[in-house]
Design a protein around this motif. Structure first.
Motif, PDB file in Angstrom:
ATOM      1  N   THR A 126       6.024  27.639   6.396  1.00  0.00           N
ATOM      2  CA  THR A 126       7.025  28.517   6.751  1.00  0.00           C
ATOM      3  C   THR A 126       6.523  30.109   6.608  1.00  0.00           C
ATOM      4  OG1 THR A 126       8.098  28.750   4.724  1.00  0.00           O
ATOM      5  CG2 THR A 126       8.974  27.205   6.299  1.00  0.00           C
ATOM      6  N   GLN A 127       7.114  31.062   7.282  1.00  0.00           N
ATOM      7  CA  GLN A 127       6.682  32.382   7.246  1.00  0.00           C
ATOM      8  C   GLN A 127       7.454  33.335   6.122  1.00  0.00           C
ATOM      9  OE1 GLN A 127       3.786  33.400   8.718  1.00  0.00           O
ATOM     10  NE2 GLN A 127       3.799  31.518   9.191  1.00  0.00           N
ATOM     11  N   GLU A 128       8.290  32.369   5.139  1.00  0.00           N
ATOM     12  CA  GLU A 128       8.820  33.059   3.964  1.00  0.00           C
ATOM     13  C   GLU A 128       7.864  33.987   3.119  1.00  0.00           C
ATOM     14  OE1 GLU A 128       9.983  30.553   0.649  1.00  0.00           O
ATOM     15  OE2 GLU A 128       9.379  29.077   1.713  1.00  0.00           O
ATOM     16  N   TYR A 129       8.357  35.205   2.790  1.00  0.00           N
ATOM     17  CA  TYR A 129       7.765  35.891   1.759  1.00  0.00           C
ATOM     18  C   TYR A 129       7.992  35.592   0.303  1.00  0.00           C
ATOM     19  CZ  TYR A 129       5.020  39.792  -0.466  1.00  0.00           C
ATOM     20  OH  TYR A 129       4.037  40.464  -1.025  1.00  0.00           O
ATOM     21  N   ALA A 130       7.299  34.805  -0.521  1.00  0.00           N
ATOM     22  CA  ALA A 130       7.622  34.545  -1.885  1.00  0.00           C
ATOM     23  C   ALA A 130       6.091  34.312  -2.601  1.00  0.00           C
ATOM     24  CB  ALA A 130       8.228  33.196  -2.126  1.00  0.00           C
ATOM     25  N   PRO A 131       5.621  35.796  -2.647  1.00  0.00           N
ATOM     26  CA  PRO A 131       4.034  35.906  -3.150  1.00  0.00           C
ATOM     27  C   PRO A 131       3.622  34.948  -4.502  1.00  0.00           C
ATOM     28  CG  PRO A 131       5.120  37.870  -3.602  1.00  0.00           C
ATOM     29  CD  PRO A 131       6.164  37.064  -2.822  1.00  0.00           C
ATOM     30  N   VAL A 132       2.547  34.309  -4.172  1.00  0.00           N
ATOM     31  CA  VAL A 132       2.178  33.463  -5.688  1.00  0.00           C
ATOM     32  C   VAL A 132       0.639  33.787  -5.784  1.00  0.00           C
ATOM     33  CG1 VAL A 132       3.812  31.644  -5.171  1.00  0.00           C
ATOM     34  CG2 VAL A 132       1.317  31.603  -4.204  1.00  0.00           C
ATOM     35  N   CYS A 133       0.156  33.667  -7.071  1.00  0.00           N
ATOM     36  CA  CYS A 133      -1.089  33.771  -7.071  1.00  0.00           C
ATOM     37  C   CYS A 133      -1.707  32.223  -7.555  1.00  0.00           C
ATOM     38  CB  CYS A 133      -1.549  34.425  -8.731  1.00  0.00           C
ATOM     39  SG  CYS A 133      -3.048  34.787  -9.097  1.00  0.00           S
ATOM     40  N   ALA A 134      -2.919  32.156  -6.508  1.00  0.00           N
ATOM     41  CA  ALA A 134      -3.665  30.876  -6.735  1.00  0.00           C
ATOM     42  C   ALA A 134      -5.108  31.025  -7.069  1.00  0.00           C
ATOM     43  CB  ALA A 134      -3.281  30.266  -5.219  1.00  0.00           C
ATOM     44  N   ALA A 174      -0.978  28.756   0.028  1.00  0.00           N
ATOM     45  CA  ALA A 174      -2.058  28.546  -0.996  1.00  0.00           C
ATOM     46  C   ALA A 174      -2.531  27.235  -0.781  1.00  0.00           C
ATOM     47  CB  ALA A 174      -1.664  28.792  -2.285  1.00  0.00           C
ATOM     48  N   ARG A 175      -1.664  26.233  -1.044  1.00  0.00           N
ATOM     49  CA  ARG A 175      -2.041  25.125  -0.647  1.00  0.00           C
ATOM     50  C   ARG A 175      -2.703  24.397   0.793  1.00  0.00           C
ATOM     51  NH1 ARG A 175       3.188  24.112  -2.535  1.00  0.00           N
ATOM     52  NH2 ARG A 175       3.752  23.237  -0.784  1.00  0.00           N
ATOM     53  N   ALA A 176      -2.279  25.058   1.619  1.00  0.00           N
ATOM     54  CA  ALA A 176      -2.995  24.945   2.942  1.00  0.00           C
ATOM     55  C   ALA A 176      -4.478  25.201   2.996  1.00  0.00           C
ATOM     56  CB  ALA A 176      -2.342  25.697   4.053  1.00  0.00           C
ATOM     57  N   GLU A 177      -4.819  26.338   2.177  1.00  0.00           N
ATOM     58  CA  GLU A 177      -6.402  26.553   2.046  1.00  0.00           C
ATOM     59  C   GLU A 177      -6.959  25.928   0.754  1.00  0.00           C
ATOM     60  OE1 GLU A 177      -7.530  30.811   2.503  1.00  0.00           O
ATOM     61  OE2 GLU A 177      -5.525  30.952   3.893  1.00  0.00           O
ATOM     62  N   ARG A 178      -6.257  25.044   0.453  1.00  0.00           N
ATOM     63  CA  ARG A 178      -6.596  24.341  -0.843  1.00  0.00           C
ATOM     64  C   ARG A 178      -6.911  24.930  -2.139  1.00  0.00           C
ATOM     65  NH1 ARG A 178      -9.545  19.049   1.214  1.00  0.00           N
ATOM     66  NH2 ARG A 178      -9.081  19.406   3.588  1.00  0.00           N
ATOM     67  N   TYR A 179      -5.954  25.990  -2.515  1.00  0.00           N
ATOM     68  CA  TYR A 179      -6.032  26.601  -3.787  1.00  0.00           C
ATOM     69  C   TYR A 179      -4.996  25.998  -4.690  1.00  0.00           C
ATOM     70  CZ  TYR A 179      -8.626  30.714  -2.284  1.00  0.00           C
ATOM     71  OH  TYR A 179      -9.716  31.682  -2.152  1.00  0.00           O
ATOM     72  N   THR A 180      -5.104  26.293  -6.040  1.00  0.00           N
ATOM     73  CA  THR A 180      -3.914  25.707  -6.771  1.00  0.00           C
ATOM     74  C   THR A 180      -3.239  27.034  -7.395  1.00  0.00           C
ATOM     75  OG1 THR A 180      -5.567  24.021  -7.437  1.00  0.00           O
ATOM     76  CG2 THR A 180      -3.836  24.612  -8.811  1.00  0.00           C
ATOM     77  N   PRO A 234       0.757  -1.272   0.104  1.00  0.00           N
ATOM     78  CA  PRO A 234      -0.096   0.003  -0.092  1.00  0.00           C
ATOM     79  C   PRO A 234       0.830   1.403   0.064  1.00  0.00           C
ATOM     80  CG  PRO A 234      -0.124  -0.959   2.182  1.00  0.00           C
ATOM     81  CD  PRO A 234       0.687  -1.825   1.186  1.00  0.00           C
ATOM     82  N   GLU A 235       0.523   2.148  -0.744  1.00  0.00           N
ATOM     83  CA  GLU A 235       1.115   3.531  -0.569  1.00  0.00           C
ATOM     84  C   GLU A 235       0.789   4.448   0.418  1.00  0.00           C
ATOM     85  OE1 GLU A 235       3.031   4.845  -3.320  1.00  0.00           O
ATOM     86  OE2 GLU A 235       3.106   2.788  -4.069  1.00  0.00           O
ATOM     87  N   ARG A 236       1.864   4.698   1.193  1.00  0.00           N
ATOM     88  CA  ARG A 236       1.631   5.747   2.375  1.00  0.00           C
ATOM     89  C   ARG A 236       0.762   6.880   1.914  1.00  0.00           C
ATOM     90  NH1 ARG A 236       7.289   6.041   5.528  1.00  0.00           N
ATOM     91  NH2 ARG A 236       7.450   4.070   6.125  1.00  0.00           N
ATOM     92  N   PRO A 237      -0.247   7.203   2.703  1.00  0.00           N
ATOM     93  CA  PRO A 237      -0.928   8.266   2.305  1.00  0.00           C
ATOM     94  C   PRO A 237      -0.225   9.430   2.629  1.00  0.00           C
ATOM     95  CG  PRO A 237      -1.796   7.290   4.546  1.00  0.00           C
ATOM     96  CD  PRO A 237      -0.664   6.453   3.872  1.00  0.00           C
ATOM     97  N   ARG A 238      -0.209  10.533   1.576  1.00  0.00           N
ATOM     98  CA  ARG A 238       0.281  12.017   1.616  1.00  0.00           C
ATOM     99  C   ARG A 238      -0.873  12.904   2.079  1.00  0.00           C
ATOM    100  NH1 ARG A 238       4.185  13.216  -3.074  1.00  0.00           N
ATOM    101  NH2 ARG A 238       4.101  15.034  -1.844  1.00  0.00           N
ATOM    102  N   PRO A 239      -0.655  13.606   2.787  1.00  0.00           N
ATOM    103  CA  PRO A 239      -1.789  14.867   3.217  1.00  0.00           C
ATOM    104  C   PRO A 239      -1.716  15.468   2.165  1.00  0.00           C
ATOM    105  CG  PRO A 239       0.492  15.378   4.294  1.00  0.00           C
ATOM    106  CD  PRO A 239       0.750  13.931   3.919  1.00  0.00           C
ATOM    107  N   GLU A 240      -3.143  15.967   1.839  1.00  0.00           N
ATOM    108  CA  GLU A 240      -3.602  16.872   0.927  1.00  0.00           C
ATOM    109  C   GLU A 240      -2.948  18.097   0.956  1.00  0.00           C
ATOM    110  OE1 GLU A 240      -7.783  16.768  -0.114  1.00  0.00           O
ATOM    111  OE2 GLU A 240      -7.941  14.549   0.167  1.00  0.00           O
ATOM    112  N   ARG A 241      -2.807  18.338   1.964  1.00  0.00           N
ATOM    113  CA  ARG A 241      -2.787  19.826   2.598  1.00  0.00           C
ATOM    114  C   ARG A 241      -1.438  19.778   3.399  1.00  0.00           C
ATOM    115  NH1 ARG A 241      -7.487  22.951   5.123  1.00  0.00           N
ATOM    116  NH2 ARG A 241      -7.380  21.429   6.621  1.00  0.00           N
ATOM    117  N   PRO A 242      -0.422  20.889   3.368  1.00  0.00           N
ATOM    118  CA  PRO A 242       0.590  20.728   4.344  1.00  0.00           C
ATOM    119  C   PRO A 242       0.167  20.933   5.855  1.00  0.00           C
ATOM    120  CG  PRO A 242       0.611  22.791   2.942  1.00  0.00           C
ATOM    121  CD  PRO A 242      -0.460  21.727   2.474  1.00  0.00           C
ATOM    122  N   MET A 243       0.913  20.389   6.821  1.00  0.00           N
ATOM    123  CA  MET A 243       0.598  20.473   7.993  1.00  0.00           C
ATOM    124  C   MET A 243       1.089  22.152   8.756  1.00  0.00           C
ATOM    125  SD  MET A 243      -0.892  17.670   8.879  1.00  0.00           S
ATOM    126  CE  MET A 243      -0.745  17.401  10.410  1.00  0.00           C
ATOM    127  N   ALA A 244       2.117  22.567   8.413  1.00  0.00           N
ATOM    128  CA  ALA A 244       2.740  23.602   8.779  1.00  0.00           C
ATOM    129  C   ALA A 244       3.460  24.242   7.363  1.00  0.00           C
ATOM    130  CB  ALA A 244       3.414  23.356   9.953  1.00  0.00           C
TER     131      ALA A 244
END
Length: 79
Positions: free
Chosen positions: A39-47, A62-68, A27-37
């Motif tokens: 970092t506070q780095e500032y590298a802006p992205v549009c999602a 962005a991924r933590a809030e389920r944005y692409t 069985p494949e190890r389940p990967r979380p859909e969203r990150p658990m935590a």
């Protein structure tokens, strides 16, 4: 006679168990859909999510809030 039969039974048991394990699907190890935590780095992205664009401080946020993530820059004219 019992002493010599015991190692043979153990060998057969190990051999059969190993053969079964090789054929079983792993069985494949389940990967979380969203990150658990994130970092506070500032590298802006549009999602985007359901047609709504939003700028995040980094891709993890962005991924933590389920944005692409669609761009490595802030979204134009949106927040």
């Amino acid at each position: 006679m019992k002493i010599s039969a015991l190692p043979a039974i153990g060998f057969v048991t190990i051999f059969l168990t190993t053969g079964c394990m090789e054929n079983m699907p792993h069985p494949e190890r389940p990967r979380p859909e969203r990150p658990m935590a994130c970092t506070q780095e500032y590298a802006p992205v549009c999602a985007v999510k359901r047609g709504k664009r939003k700028t995040f401080s980094n891709a993890c946020m962005a991924r933590a809030e389920r944005y692409t993530v669609i761009s490595g820059q802030a979204c134009n004219g949106t927040q």
